[in-house]
Design a protein around this motif. Structure first.
Motif, mmCIF file in Angstrom:
data_model
loop_
_atom_site.group_PDB
_atom_site.id
_atom_site.type_symbol
_atom_site.label_atom_id
_atom_site.label_comp_id
_atom_site.label_asym_id
_atom_site.label_seq_id
_atom_site.Cartn_x
_atom_site.Cartn_y
_atom_site.Cartn_z
ATOM 1 N N ARG A 117 0.990 -1.379 0.089
ATOM 2 C CA ARG A 117 0.131 0.145 0.067
ATOM 3 C C ARG A 117 0.834 1.077 0.019
ATOM 4 O O ARG A 117 0.442 2.441 -0.494
ATOM 5 N N CYS A 118 1.974 1.045 0.449
ATOM 6 C CA CYS A 118 2.893 2.389 0.693
ATOM 7 C C CYS A 118 3.612 2.434 -0.609
ATOM 8 O O CYS A 118 3.800 3.831 -0.932
ATOM 9 N N THR A 119 3.884 1.535 -1.327
ATOM 10 C CA THR A 119 4.644 1.673 -2.647
ATOM 11 C C THR A 119 3.482 1.512 -3.816
ATOM 12 O O THR A 119 4.110 1.365 -4.906
ATOM 13 N N SER A 120 2.192 1.722 -3.652
ATOM 14 C CA SER A 120 1.508 1.694 -4.798
ATOM 15 C C SER A 120 1.615 0.600 -5.490
ATOM 16 O O SER A 120 1.223 0.326 -7.104
ATOM 17 N N GLY A 121 1.668 -0.648 -4.830
ATOM 18 C CA GLY A 121 1.689 -2.067 -5.513
ATOM 19 C C GLY A 121 2.810 -2.485 -6.220
ATOM 20 O O GLY A 121 3.061 -3.559 -6.442
ATOM 21 N N GLU A 122 3.960 -1.673 -6.051
ATOM 22 C CA GLU A 122 5.204 -2.242 -6.725
ATOM 23 C C GLU A 122 6.141 -2.891 -5.478
ATOM 24 O O GLU A 122 5.957 -2.594 -4.584
ATOM 25 N N PRO A 123 6.550 -3.877 -6.084
ATOM 26 C CA PRO A 123 7.638 -4.576 -5.278
ATOM 27 C C PRO A 123 8.906 -4.031 -4.993
ATOM 28 O O PRO A 123 9.844 -3.618 -5.660
ATOM 29 N N VAL A 124 8.959 -3.614 -3.570
ATOM 30 C CA VAL A 124 10.173 -2.797 -3.203
ATOM 31 C C VAL A 124 10.699 -3.351 -1.983
ATOM 32 O O VAL A 124 10.008 -3.743 -0.972
ATOM 33 N N GLU A 125 12.159 -3.584 -1.982
ATOM 34 C CA GLU A 125 12.646 -3.803 -0.695
ATOM 35 C C GLU A 125 13.786 -2.787 0.012
ATOM 36 O O GLU A 125 14.119 -1.935 -0.796
ATOM 37 N N VAL A 126 13.586 -2.572 1.165
ATOM 38 C CA VAL A 126 14.340 -1.746 2.113
ATOM 39 C C VAL A 126 15.141 -2.301 3.158
ATOM 40 O O VAL A 126 15.004 -3.478 3.473
ATOM 41 N N ARG A 127 16.117 -1.428 3.519
ATOM 42 C CA ARG A 127 16.916 -1.794 4.603
ATOM 43 C C ARG A 127 16.880 -0.774 5.460
ATOM 44 O O ARG A 127 17.542 0.326 5.655
ATOM 45 N N THR A 128 15.684 -0.605 6.230
ATOM 46 C CA THR A 128 15.340 0.166 7.253
ATOM 47 C C THR A 128 15.118 -0.254 8.601
ATOM 48 O O THR A 128 14.883 -1.588 8.832
ATOM 49 N N ARG A 129 14.797 0.547 9.638
ATOM 50 C CA ARG A 129 14.453 0.141 10.822
ATOM 51 C C ARG A 129 12.873 -0.388 10.880
ATOM 52 O O ARG A 129 11.863 0.622 11.118
ATOM 53 N N ALA A 130 12.608 -1.341 10.251
ATOM 54 C CA ALA A 130 11.219 -1.840 10.089
ATOM 55 C C ALA A 130 11.219 -3.210 10.363
ATOM 56 O O ALA A 130 12.173 -4.089 10.166
ATOM 57 N N GLY A 131 9.984 -3.835 10.567
ATOM 58 C CA GLY A 131 9.893 -5.136 10.965
ATOM 59 C C GLY A 131 9.078 -5.806 9.801
ATOM 60 O O GLY A 131 9.191 -5.815 8.484
ATOM 61 N N ALA A 132 7.659 -6.352 10.198
ATOM 62 C CA ALA A 132 6.689 -7.035 9.238
ATOM 63 C C ALA A 132 5.424 -6.415 9.306
ATOM 64 O O ALA A 132 4.527 -6.963 8.562
ATOM 65 N N VAL A 133 5.172 -5.273 9.904
ATOM 66 C CA VAL A 133 3.824 -4.779 10.066
ATOM 67 C C VAL A 133 3.951 -3.141 9.747
ATOM 68 O O VAL A 133 4.735 -2.410 10.205
ATOM 69 N N CYS A 134 2.947 -3.024 8.850
ATOM 70 C CA CYS A 134 2.750 -1.525 8.532
ATOM 71 C C CYS A 134 1.741 -0.764 9.219
ATOM 72 O O CYS A 134 0.643 -1.012 9.272
ATOM 73 N N ALA A 135 2.074 -0.014 10.348
ATOM 74 C CA ALA A 135 1.263 0.829 11.087
ATOM 75 C C ALA A 135 0.341 1.795 10.362
ATOM 76 O O ALA A 135 -0.886 1.766 10.769
ATOM 77 N N ARG A 136 0.969 2.311 9.328
ATOM 78 C CA ARG A 136 0.027 3.152 8.509
ATOM 79 C C ARG A 136 -1.091 2.684 7.893
ATOM 80 O O ARG A 136 -2.328 3.154 7.900
ATOM 81 N N HIS A 137 -1.012 1.403 7.084
ATOM 82 C CA HIS A 137 -2.075 0.974 6.516
ATOM 83 C C HIS A 137 -2.733 -0.525 7.277
ATOM 84 O O HIS A 137 -3.451 -1.150 6.889
ATOM 85 N N ARG A 138 -2.135 -0.738 8.293
ATOM 86 C CA ARG A 138 -2.559 -1.889 9.162
ATOM 87 C C ARG A 138 -2.575 -3.118 8.357
ATOM 88 O O ARG A 138 -3.589 -3.907 8.375
ATOM 89 N N ARG A 139 -1.352 -3.334 7.728
ATOM 90 C CA ARG A 139 -0.885 -4.569 6.963
ATOM 91 C C ARG A 139 0.184 -5.256 7.520
ATOM 92 O O ARG A 139 1.011 -4.798 7.934
#
Length: 315
Positions: A106-128
């Motif tokens: 949802r954050c990437t408008s459907g594109e497959p994106v990989e990141v190396r950031t301080r993140a886990g497995a849950v998107c709090a913004r979109h609750r996914r």
């Protein structure tokens, strides 16, 4: 190299490979063909498409500032190093970036994106739930959001991320108590047990547990007893059970005190009785100890290279 005609908006912490694949797709160029073009400028590069070897060239193609792929300090996993008197910190010299994770679709408008950031497995913004490319609704799963905050907060500052091994081990330990799900994949098991797995890792990497596991006079049976009790407490879901585990496992020199009901003082060489779960955990006790103590390892400073350089870019 000159920038490509059609650029992409890179996400914070996006990996070299992710930007490269999206650039190729947006410019309607096969990734292999784009790599051939790059090899014309750098003929010593391998035939296999490996954009990670030339991050500076990918920055040029994407019109990104030099050093974009070096990552931000805030995203680095904490490590113990000499620069902060061997405490955990996200030292720019020693702390590594985390392994790549897939970003919420949802954050990437459907594109497959990989990141190396301080993140886990849950998107709090979109609750996914977005681990490993998944996209599952978590609108009514508050415990998943609490677990994500714990993972990217307290656990991150212990050097623990979604792919450093501790969560995988915790999921395996929890599955060991569920005979019906023995053949379940790690991806599926983590999606079901994420909150419990995070709580288990948090409990077993607390200072008291670290001291117990690091004591060389504590044998594998005592380790299995501790881990089995922790799994039972976490899956029961009550703070009272977790507090009982904290109060019931102590090691000092050659003596260990173990007992959830009646504390028993054990000399080195004596072992408590194990229940069925404890006996199953005993079969991989060495892995348990090594994984749960990994975050305590001190890191030596790497050999410094000029900022903005890459060990592969000389080819």
């Amino acid at each position: 190299m000159r920038k490509l005609p059609v650029l992409v908006e890179a996400f914070a912490g996006e990996t070299v490979g992710s930007v490269y694949r999206r650039l190729a797709a947006h410019n309607a160029v096969p990734t292999g063909e784009l790599w051939t073009t790059i090899r014309h400028e750098r003929p010593r590069l391998p035939l296999r498409t490996t954009p990670e070897l030339v991050p500076r060239l990918v920055e040029q193609l994407a019109d990104l500032p030099p050093g974009y792929f070096d990552g931000r300090r805030t995203d680095r996993l904490f490590v113990r190093c000499v620069h902060v008197a061997w405490r955990h910190s996200n030292c720019l010299t020693c702390a590594p970036l985390p392994a790549p994770v897939t970003k919420c679709r949802r954050c990437t408008s459907g594109e497959p994106v990989e990141v190396r950031t301080r993140a886990g497995a849950v998107c709090a913004r979109h609750r996914r739930w977005h681990y490993a490319g998944a996209d599952r609704d978590l609108a009514h799963s508050a415990e998943f959001f609490r677990a994500e905050r714990c993972l990217t907060g307290r656990l991150w500052e212990r050097g623990i991320g979604p792919n450093t091994g501790e969560l995988e081990l915790a999921t395996t330990l929890i599955r060991a108590s569920d005979h019906r799900r023995e053949d379940e994949s790690h991806r599926a098991a983590l999606a079901r047990h994420f909150p419990e797995a995070v709580r288990l890792v948090a409990l077993l990497t607390e200072p008291w547990a670290e001291r117990f596991l690091a004591n060389t006079n504590v044998g594998p049976i005592q380790v299995a007893a501790l881990v089995g009790a922790a799994v039972n407490a976490v899956t029961a879901g009550t703070s009272r059970d977790v507090d009982a585990v904290r109060a019931s496992f102590h090691a000092d020199g050659r003596e260990a005190v173990i007992g959830l009901d009646q504390p028993v003082q054990l000399r080195c060489g004596r072992s408590p009785g194990l229940d069925e779960l404890g006996r199953r955990i005993l079969t991989f006790a060495p892995r348990v100890r090594a994984t749960l103590l990994r975050h305590t390892d001190a890191r030596k400073p790497p050999t410094r290279r000029p900022r903005g350089s890459s060990k592969h870019e000389h080819v």
